[in-house]
Structures are given as structure tokens and as C-alpha cells.
Design an enzyme around this catalytic site. Structure first.
Site, PDB file in Angstrom:
ATOM      1  N   LYS A  53      33.422  34.616  49.922  1.00 34.71           N
ATOM      2  CA  LYS A  53      33.188  33.481  49.169  1.00 34.71           C
ATOM      3  C   LYS A  53      31.764  32.834  49.110  1.00 34.71           C
ATOM      4  O   LYS A  53      31.078  33.235  50.063  1.00 34.71           O
ATOM      5  CB  LYS A  53      34.228  32.200  49.458  1.00 34.71           C
ATOM      6  CG  LYS A  53      35.580  32.781  49.003  1.00 34.71           C
ATOM      7  CD  LYS A  53      36.709  31.749  49.532  1.00 34.71           C
ATOM      8  CE  LYS A  53      37.963  32.156  49.313  1.00 34.71           C
ATOM      9  NZ  LYS A  53      39.192  31.079  49.576  1.00 34.71           N
TER      10      LYS A  53
ATOM     11  N   TYR B  99      42.179  31.786  39.714  1.00 34.88           N
ATOM     12  CA  TYR B  99      42.848  30.821  40.884  1.00 34.88           C
ATOM     13  C   TYR B  99      44.276  30.121  39.747  1.00 34.88           C
ATOM     14  O   TYR B  99      44.730  29.125  40.230  1.00 34.88           O
ATOM     15  CB  TYR B  99      42.314  29.911  41.521  1.00 34.88           C
ATOM     16  CG  TYR B  99      41.666  30.489  42.714  1.00 34.88           C
ATOM     17  CD1 TYR B  99      42.339  30.918  43.635  1.00 34.88           C
ATOM     18  CD2 TYR B  99      40.240  30.274  43.004  1.00 34.88           C
ATOM     19  CE1 TYR B  99      41.901  31.513  45.077  1.00 34.88           C
ATOM     20  CE2 TYR B  99      39.568  30.857  44.119  1.00 34.88           C
ATOM     21  CZ  TYR B  99      40.457  31.157  45.076  1.00 34.88           C
ATOM     22  OH  TYR B  99      40.120  31.646  46.341  1.00 34.88           O
TER      23      TYR B  99
ATOM     24  N   PHE C 297      44.112  20.440  44.529  1.00 36.58           N
ATOM     25  CA  PHE C 297      42.668  21.070  45.045  1.00 36.58           C
ATOM     26  C   PHE C 297      42.081  21.711  43.865  1.00 36.58           C
ATOM     27  O   PHE C 297      40.972  22.484  44.352  1.00 36.58           O
ATOM     28  CB  PHE C 297      42.832  21.649  46.342  1.00 36.58           C
ATOM     29  CG  PHE C 297      43.622  22.626  46.542  1.00 36.58           C
ATOM     30  CD1 PHE C 297      43.443  23.817  46.183  1.00 36.58           C
ATOM     31  CD2 PHE C 297      44.933  22.349  47.133  1.00 36.58           C
ATOM     32  CE1 PHE C 297      44.269  24.979  46.343  1.00 36.58           C
ATOM     33  CE2 PHE C 297      45.980  23.364  47.439  1.00 36.58           C
ATOM     34  CZ  PHE C 297      45.705  24.643  47.143  1.00 36.58           C
TER      35      PHE C 297
ATOM     36  N   ARG D  37      44.776  40.168  55.902  1.00 34.14           N
ATOM     37  CA  ARG D  37      45.141  38.993  56.134  1.00 34.14           C
ATOM     38  C   ARG D  37      44.949  38.547  57.575  1.00 34.14           C
ATOM     39  O   ARG D  37      44.644  37.427  57.949  1.00 34.14           O
ATOM     40  CB  ARG D  37      46.424  38.721  55.497  1.00 34.14           C
ATOM     41  CG  ARG D  37      46.709  38.909  54.104  1.00 34.14           C
ATOM     42  CD  ARG D  37      46.125  37.623  53.446  1.00 34.14           C
ATOM     43  NE  ARG D  37      46.641  36.330  53.699  1.00 34.14           N
ATOM     44  CZ  ARG D  37      46.229  35.320  52.989  1.00 34.14           C
ATOM     45  NH1 ARG D  37      45.777  35.480  51.519  1.00 34.14           N
ATOM     46  NH2 ARG D  37      46.791  34.336  53.173  1.00 34.14           N
TER      47      ARG D  37
ATOM     48  N   THR E  35      44.783  30.153  56.303  1.00 35.39           N
ATOM     49  CA  THR E  35      43.962  29.541  55.531  1.00 35.39           C
ATOM     50  C   THR E  35      42.975  28.356  56.036  1.00 35.39           C
ATOM     51  O   THR E  35      42.011  28.282  55.586  1.00 35.39           O
ATOM     52  CB  THR E  35      44.914  28.868  54.120  1.00 35.39           C
ATOM     53  OG1 THR E  35      45.706  29.851  53.712  1.00 35.39           O
ATOM     54  CG2 THR E  35      43.902  28.330  53.212  1.00 35.39           C
TER      55      THR E  35
ATOM     56  N   ARG F  74      37.929  33.344  59.749  1.00 35.21           N
ATOM     57  CA  ARG F  74      38.262  31.858  59.296  1.00 35.21           C
ATOM     58  C   ARG F  74      37.842  31.061  60.651  1.00 35.21           C
ATOM     59  O   ARG F  74      37.403  29.958  60.654  1.00 35.21           O
ATOM     60  CB  ARG F  74      39.392  31.850  58.604  1.00 35.21           C
ATOM     61  CG  ARG F  74      39.444  32.336  57.289  1.00 35.21           C
ATOM     62  CD  ARG F  74      40.559  32.031  56.450  1.00 35.21           C
ATOM     63  NE  ARG F  74      40.411  32.075  55.060  1.00 35.21           N
ATOM     64  CZ  ARG F  74      41.381  32.250  54.135  1.00 35.21           C
ATOM     65  NH1 ARG F  74      42.789  32.487  54.619  1.00 35.21           N
ATOM     66  NH2 ARG F  74      41.380  32.414  52.997  1.00 35.21           N
TER      67      ARG F  74
ATOM     68  N   ASN G   9      36.550  28.439  53.270  1.00 37.38           N
ATOM     69  CA  ASN G   9      37.066  29.413  54.290  1.00 37.38           C
ATOM     70  C   ASN G   9      36.653  30.887  54.184  1.00 37.38           C
ATOM     71  O   ASN G   9      37.480  31.683  54.667  1.00 37.38           O
ATOM     72  CB  ASN G   9      38.563  29.192  54.295  1.00 37.38           C
ATOM     73  CG  ASN G   9      39.232  29.452  52.989  1.00 37.38           C
ATOM     74  OD1 ASN G   9      38.630  30.092  52.314  1.00 37.38           O
ATOM     75  ND2 ASN G   9      40.542  29.426  52.962  1.00 37.38           N
TER      76      ASN G   9
ATOM     77  N   HIS H  37      38.560  35.501  50.847  1.00 34.72           N
ATOM     78  CA  HIS H  37      39.698  35.557  50.144  1.00 34.72           C
ATOM     79  C   HIS H  37      40.448  36.897  50.203  1.00 34.72           C
ATOM     80  O   HIS H  37      39.575  38.020  50.416  1.00 34.72           O
ATOM     81  CB  HIS H  37      39.715  35.415  48.642  1.00 34.72           C
ATOM     82  CG  HIS H  37      40.783  35.918  47.716  1.00 34.72           C
ATOM     83  ND1 HIS H  37      41.686  34.938  47.620  1.00 34.72           N
ATOM     84  CD2 HIS H  37      41.133  37.007  47.086  1.00 34.72           C
ATOM     85  CE1 HIS H  37      42.652  35.446  46.821  1.00 34.72           C
ATOM     86  NE2 HIS H  37      42.478  36.644  46.530  1.00 34.72           N
TER      87      HIS H  37
ATOM     88  N   GLU I  17      44.503  40.957  40.682  1.00 35.80           N
ATOM     89  CA  GLU I  17      43.446  40.617  41.159  1.00 35.80           C
ATOM     90  C   GLU I  17      42.317  41.427  41.185  1.00 35.80           C
ATOM     91  O   GLU I  17      41.192  41.296  40.811  1.00 35.80           O
ATOM     92  CB  GLU I  17      43.450  39.766  42.710  1.00 35.80           C
ATOM     93  CG  GLU I  17      44.176  38.552  42.729  1.00 35.80           C
ATOM     94  CD  GLU I  17      44.558  37.920  44.119  1.00 35.80           C
ATOM     95  OE1 GLU I  17      45.008  37.063  44.071  1.00 35.80           O
ATOM     96  OE2 GLU I  17      43.890  38.767  45.116  1.00 35.80           O
TER      97      GLU I  17
END
Ligand code: DAT
Ligand code: MG
Length: 145
Positions: free
Chosen positions: A16, A56, A64, A92, A98, A109, A119, A122, A133
Site C-alpha cells: 500500500k 474495496y 471507514f 495472511r 488487520t 503489520r 497497515n 493487502h 482481485e
């Protein structure tokens, strides 16, 4: 490629804008490579606000959503397709929870994220979302076989 677990599973990873700003592209990729995760496509892009909202869309009704899509379109990101056995769950695990305060030690993270929104990375959460995605950013011709 089958969406089921095991061989040939694939997932979408994004470094990100905060990860790019903090100079963590190489660090994230190093962690993938160290785990034996194969990268089959990779590109740096900057999302428009509209593209971020499309990506998203499942979070459209969350409080948010505005802030998240503003953040994700605030600078360049690196989008990647990762491949390998159980790669969705493995990615993950490398990412961590998250919210970095809840993320296990040694995860991306926990080590680098500022807060639950900024964070760093993704990662798709299931085979179906992974395929959707990946399609958002890549065509079959982009994927190394
Ligand atoms: P993840 O990115 O771990 O899959 P998610 O799919 O629940 O998490 O949410 C997508 C992104 O939305 C997440 O990376 C950051 C943002 N987000 C999630 N929960 C949030 C919250 N409570 N406050 C602010 N941003 C949040
Ligand atoms: Mg998610």
C-alpha cells in the site's frame, strides 16, 4: 487454475502507499521470497479514487470507506500475484492481523504498520476474492507461467 487450496493457489498482494513511502517494497518481497512464495506478476500503479472504490466495494457501507479509499489512492502501490501451495493463508500469516496492535510478532503489520488503516499490505482472504482481485489488475497475459 483451480480456486481450491493446495497446488497452484494464487492471491493478490498489494504494498500500500504507506509501504511504498516507507521504502518497504523490497522488505515485503524479501519475506515472500524467503517463504518460497512465487511472484507471477508485479506492477506499480497509482489508483484513482474511483478505482480504489471499485477495489474495496465490499467495504462500501463501512464507516471507514471514505478514509480507506482516500488513503489507498494517495500514492503509488505495488500490486503482485503470488502463487504456491496454500498461498492465500500463508500470505495472511506473513501479513498479520488487520490491526497491527493485534498482529503476531514478526509479521509485516506488527513490524511496520502505523494503525488499522495504514497497515502496509493487502492480501486476498479467500479463493473467490483472490480471483476477483487479480482480475481487477491483471489479465492472463500478465501472468508468468
Ligand atoms: P484486511 O486488510 O486484513 O483483509 P479488511 O478486509 O477487514 O482487513 O479491511 C480492509 C482494509 O480496510 C484494512 O486493511 C484497513 C481498512 N480497515 C479495516 N478495518 C478498519 C477500521 N476499523 N478502521 C479503519 N480502517 C479499517
Ligand atoms: Mg480483506
Amino acid at each position: 487454475m483451480s480456486g481450491e487450496g493446495g497446488r497452484g493457489e494464487r492471491t493478490l498482494s498489494i504494498v500500500k502507499p504507506d509501504g511504498v513511502r516507507k521504502g518497504l517494497i523490497g522488505e515485503v518481497i524479501r519475506r515472500f521470497e524467503k517463504e518460497g512464495i512465487r511472484i507471477s506478476a508485479m506492477r506499480m500503479i497509482r489508483l484513482t479514487r474511483g478505482e480504489a472504490e471499485g477495489f474495496y466495494a465490499v467495504h462500501r457501507d463501512r464507516p471507514f470507506f471514505g478514509s480507506l479509499t482516500e488513503f489507498i489512492s494517495s500514492g503509488p502501490v505495488v500490486v503482485m500475484v503470488l502463487e504456491g501451495d496454500d498461498v492465500i493463508a500463508r500470505n495472511r500469516r506473513l501479513m498479520g492481523a488487520t490491526d497491527p496492535k493485534k498482529a503476531d510478532k514478526g509479521t509485516i503489520r506488527a513490524d511496520f504498520a502505523h494503525n488499522v488503516e495504514q497497515n502496509i499490505v493487502h492480501g486476498s482472504d479467500a479463493p473467490e476474492t483472490a480471483e476477483t482481485e487479480i482480475r481487477y489488475f491483471f489479465s492472463d497475459l500478465d501472468l508468468v507461467r
